[in-house]
Design a protein around this motif. Structure first.
Motif, PDB file in Angstrom:
ATOM      1  N   THR A 306      31.992 -29.815  50.843  1.00 57.35           N
ATOM      2  CA  THR A 306      32.241 -31.322  51.408  1.00 57.35           C
ATOM      3  C   THR A 306      32.702 -31.203  52.796  1.00 57.35           C
ATOM      4  OG1 THR A 306      34.324 -31.535  50.400  1.00 57.35           O
ATOM      5  CG2 THR A 306      32.506 -32.666  49.440  1.00 57.35           C
ATOM      6  N   ARG A 307      33.477 -30.457  53.203  1.00 57.12           N
ATOM      7  CA  ARG A 307      33.850 -30.230  54.514  1.00 57.12           C
ATOM      8  C   ARG A 307      32.999 -29.861  55.588  1.00 57.12           C
ATOM      9  NH1 ARG A 307      37.775 -26.974  55.924  1.00 57.12           N
ATOM     10  NH2 ARG A 307      37.740 -26.250  54.120  1.00 57.12           N
ATOM     11  N   MET A 308      32.195 -28.682  55.237  1.00 60.89           N
ATOM     12  CA  MET A 308      31.066 -28.016  55.988  1.00 60.89           C
ATOM     13  C   MET A 308      29.957 -28.914  55.995  1.00 60.89           C
ATOM     14  SD  MET A 308      32.357 -25.500  57.139  1.00 60.89           S
ATOM     15  CE  MET A 308      33.953 -25.267  57.072  1.00 60.89           C
ATOM     16  N   ALA A 309      29.612 -29.476  54.955  1.00 54.47           N
ATOM     17  CA  ALA A 309      28.457 -30.367  55.015  1.00 54.47           C
ATOM     18  C   ALA A 309      28.469 -31.605  55.950  1.00 54.47           C
ATOM     19  CB  ALA A 309      27.970 -30.849  53.751  1.00 54.47           C
ATOM     20  N   ALA A 310      29.989 -32.049  56.338  1.00 55.79           N
ATOM     21  CA  ALA A 310      30.089 -32.960  57.217  1.00 55.79           C
ATOM     22  C   ALA A 310      30.161 -32.811  58.664  1.00 55.79           C
ATOM     23  CB  ALA A 310      31.574 -33.649  56.797  1.00 55.79           C
ATOM     24  N   GLU A 311      30.103 -31.529  58.968  1.00 58.28           N
ATOM     25  CA  GLU A 311      29.836 -30.965  60.172  1.00 58.28           C
ATOM     26  C   GLU A 311      28.553 -31.392  60.922  1.00 58.28           C
ATOM     27  OE1 GLU A 311      32.456 -29.949  61.884  1.00 58.28           O
ATOM     28  OE2 GLU A 311      33.903 -29.554  60.297  1.00 58.28           O
ATOM     29  N   SER A 312      28.536 -31.859  62.150  1.00 55.85           N
ATOM     30  CA  SER A 312      27.212 -32.262  62.718  1.00 55.85           C
ATOM     31  C   SER A 312      26.885 -30.927  63.698  1.00 55.85           C
ATOM     32  CB  SER A 312      27.154 -33.479  63.620  1.00 55.85           C
ATOM     33  OG  SER A 312      28.395 -33.404  64.214  1.00 55.85           O
ATOM     34  N   ARG A 313      27.755 -29.886  64.094  1.00 66.60           N
ATOM     35  CA  ARG A 313      27.646 -28.934  64.783  1.00 66.60           C
ATOM     36  C   ARG A 313      28.264 -27.737  64.424  1.00 66.60           C
ATOM     37  NH1 ARG A 313      31.485 -31.822  67.024  1.00 66.60           N
ATOM     38  NH2 ARG A 313      33.316 -30.642  67.845  1.00 66.60           N
ATOM     39  N   TRP A 314      27.799 -26.623  64.666  1.00 70.76           N
ATOM     40  CA  TRP A 314      28.507 -25.404  64.337  1.00 70.76           C
ATOM     41  C   TRP A 314      29.269 -24.458  65.296  1.00 70.76           C
ATOM     42  CZ3 TRP A 314      28.844 -24.660  59.366  1.00 70.76           C
ATOM     43  CH2 TRP A 314      29.236 -23.669  58.960  1.00 70.76           C
ATOM     44  N   SER A 315      30.056 -23.832  65.119  1.00 69.73           N
ATOM     45  CA  SER A 315      30.803 -23.170  65.867  1.00 69.73           C
ATOM     46  C   SER A 315      31.496 -21.700  65.123  1.00 69.73           C
ATOM     47  CB  SER A 315      32.116 -23.820  66.478  1.00 69.73           C
ATOM     48  OG  SER A 315      33.056 -23.781  65.690  1.00 69.73           O
ATOM     49  N   PRO A 316      31.906 -20.702  65.664  1.00 72.33           N
ATOM     50  CA  PRO A 316      32.370 -19.562  65.201  1.00 72.33           C
ATOM     51  C   PRO A 316      33.718 -19.991  64.453  1.00 72.33           C
ATOM     52  CG  PRO A 316      31.919 -18.839  67.654  1.00 72.33           C
ATOM     53  CD  PRO A 316      31.719 -20.576  67.399  1.00 72.33           C
ATOM     54  N   ILE A 317      34.373 -20.895  64.745  1.00 71.93           N
ATOM     55  CA  ILE A 317      35.764 -21.177  64.085  1.00 71.93           C
ATOM     56  C   ILE A 317      35.127 -21.702  62.243  1.00 71.93           C
ATOM     57  CG2 ILE A 317      37.462 -23.139  63.934  1.00 71.93           C
ATOM     58  CD1 ILE A 317      37.244 -23.271  67.115  1.00 71.93           C
ATOM     59  N   LEU A 318      34.111 -22.382  62.309  1.00 68.18           N
ATOM     60  CA  LEU A 318      33.457 -22.584  60.966  1.00 68.18           C
ATOM     61  C   LEU A 318      33.044 -21.554  60.204  1.00 68.18           C
ATOM     62  CD1 LEU A 318      31.664 -25.908  61.624  1.00 68.18           C
ATOM     63  CD2 LEU A 318      33.950 -25.512  61.151  1.00 68.18           C
TER      64      LEU A 318
END
Ligand SMILES: [Zn+2]
Length: 382
Positions: A306-318
């Motif tokens: 649920t947390r990852m799907a809520a992200e609208s952009r990506w980064s190395p932190i994710l």
């Protein structure tokens, strides 16, 4: 050189030879093939075969419950309607209930007897003796009926809520649940399914205070037996737990069916096919109450999804966050695979295909993720 014994003949033989005349046997008699079941006689074996096949074929008698033939030992947990019971190729049926002497009845009487059984051990012998001179063909079934009514099942759920939902899961609380008066009698089958689920959670989470000696991987057996029992019950709690168990075991079949647990329905849909156009919505604001425990591994995965799907952009932190869960030593291999799949799916959905390559290469050949991961990997590595 001929041997002596062969040449010599005694006087009697010489006499017979001189006096007796053996009649000429003539041409060899035509072979005949007699049908073992009727008076027909055939001169060619194939004709007999065809005759027996056409006229005297004795089919194996068979019973169907809800469209499938019961296996050697079948437990019926939900009531059967008469139309769900079918008997074919039988002339007589012997039914014995709870070890009493078998009674003969006609095949037409079987659906009624099966539909009326609630708590019973039923032995059925279906006979097909349609051929007068042949041994009847028989099929045996052993069926256990453990059917509880709705109020008995509700009592089991009350006991479950009171012992295993409101307090922590230990061998002690599972034992208390199973010895609760509300879980005895007709509802005990349902209770055993719920208890197996909780035992599975315990084995998967392995709290230190429990000093467990059973190996970690055995949780899958408990989850499997819980699934086998609970899948029969058409109740919200049973549907929810079977949904959680299937998800935990990386079975995302029935991804479109709703359990009412939004995170689960969402993660199931995401992992079965990340490219699907519509995902179940995450209705985080609605009121919720705890209904059943979920093992920490599965809960962690649902939370990640649920947390990852809520992200609208990506980064190395994710990437790092997903990698940490995918490599965690306290999580099971099935949860590692799900974490990788969530990582890949979420990165791809934000358009960051480079970040998806690392998880995709690890699940491209892993069932059931290979159904989409292999193709995705091919596309992003072009
Ligand atoms: Zn015949």
């Amino acid at each position: 050189m001929p041997t002596v014994g062969w040449i010599r003949e005694d006087a009697l033989e010489a006499f017979y030879e001189g006096t007796e005349r053996t009649p000429d046997p003539g041409p060899p008699a035509k072979p005949t093939f007699r049908c073992p079941f009727c008076i027909s006689v055939f001169s060619i074996q194939k004709e007999l075969h065809d005759h027996v096949y056409k006229k005297h074929r004795v089919e194996r008698p068979v019973m169907l419950l809800g469209g499938t033939e019961p296996s050697g030992r079948t437990v019926v947990r939900v009531p059967m309607g008469r139309s769900q019971v079918g008997v074919a190729n039988a002339t007589t049926v012997q039914i014995s209930i709870d070890g009493r002497d078998p009674e003969n009845c006609t095949p037409d009487a079987v659906p009624k007897k099966v539909a009326e059984a609630r708590q019973a051990e039923m032995n059925l012998v279906l006979l097909n003796d349609s051929q007068a001179n042949a041994q009847p063909v028989s099929t045996r079934y052993k069926i256990s009926f453990r059917i509880a009514d709705a109020s008995e099942l509700r009592r089991v759920e009350d006991a479950f809520a009171a012992t295993l939902v409101s307090s922590s899961i230990t061998r002690d609380t599972i034992g208390r649940f199973l010895s609760d008066p509300r879980t005895q009698g007709p509802g005990s089958e349902y209770a055993s399914g719920l208890a197996n689920y909780c035992l599975g959670i315990l084995l998967k989470e392995r709290p230190e205070a429990e000093n467990l000696t059973t190996p970690f991987s055995r949780y899958r057996e408990n989850y499997g037996s819980a699934l086998q029992v609970l899948a029969d019950f058409d109740r919200p709690l049973a549907r929810l737990i079977t949904g959680v168990v299937r998800f935990a075991l990386n079975d995302f079949s029935g991804a479109d069916s709703s359990t009412g647990y939004w995170e689960l329905d969402f993660a199931k849909a995401l992992l079965s096919d990340p490219s699907r156009a519509s995902m179940p919505s995450l209705d985080g604001d609605a009121k919720r109450r705890p209904i059943c425990p979920v093992d920490h591994g599965t809960a962690r995965i649902l939370d990640l999804a649920t947390r990852m799907a809520a992200e609208s952009r990506w980064s190395p932190i994710l990437d790092d966050e997903c990698r940490e869960i995918a490599n965690s030593e306290v999580l099971d291999a099935t949860d590692h695979e799900k974490a990788l799949a969530i990582w890949a799916a979420a990165a791809l959905r934000t358009g960051s295909s480079r970040s998806a390559i690392e998880p995709l290469t690890q699940i491209a050949a892993v069932y059931p993720f290979n159904s989409w991961a292999e193709q995705y990997l091919e596309n992003v590595s072009k």
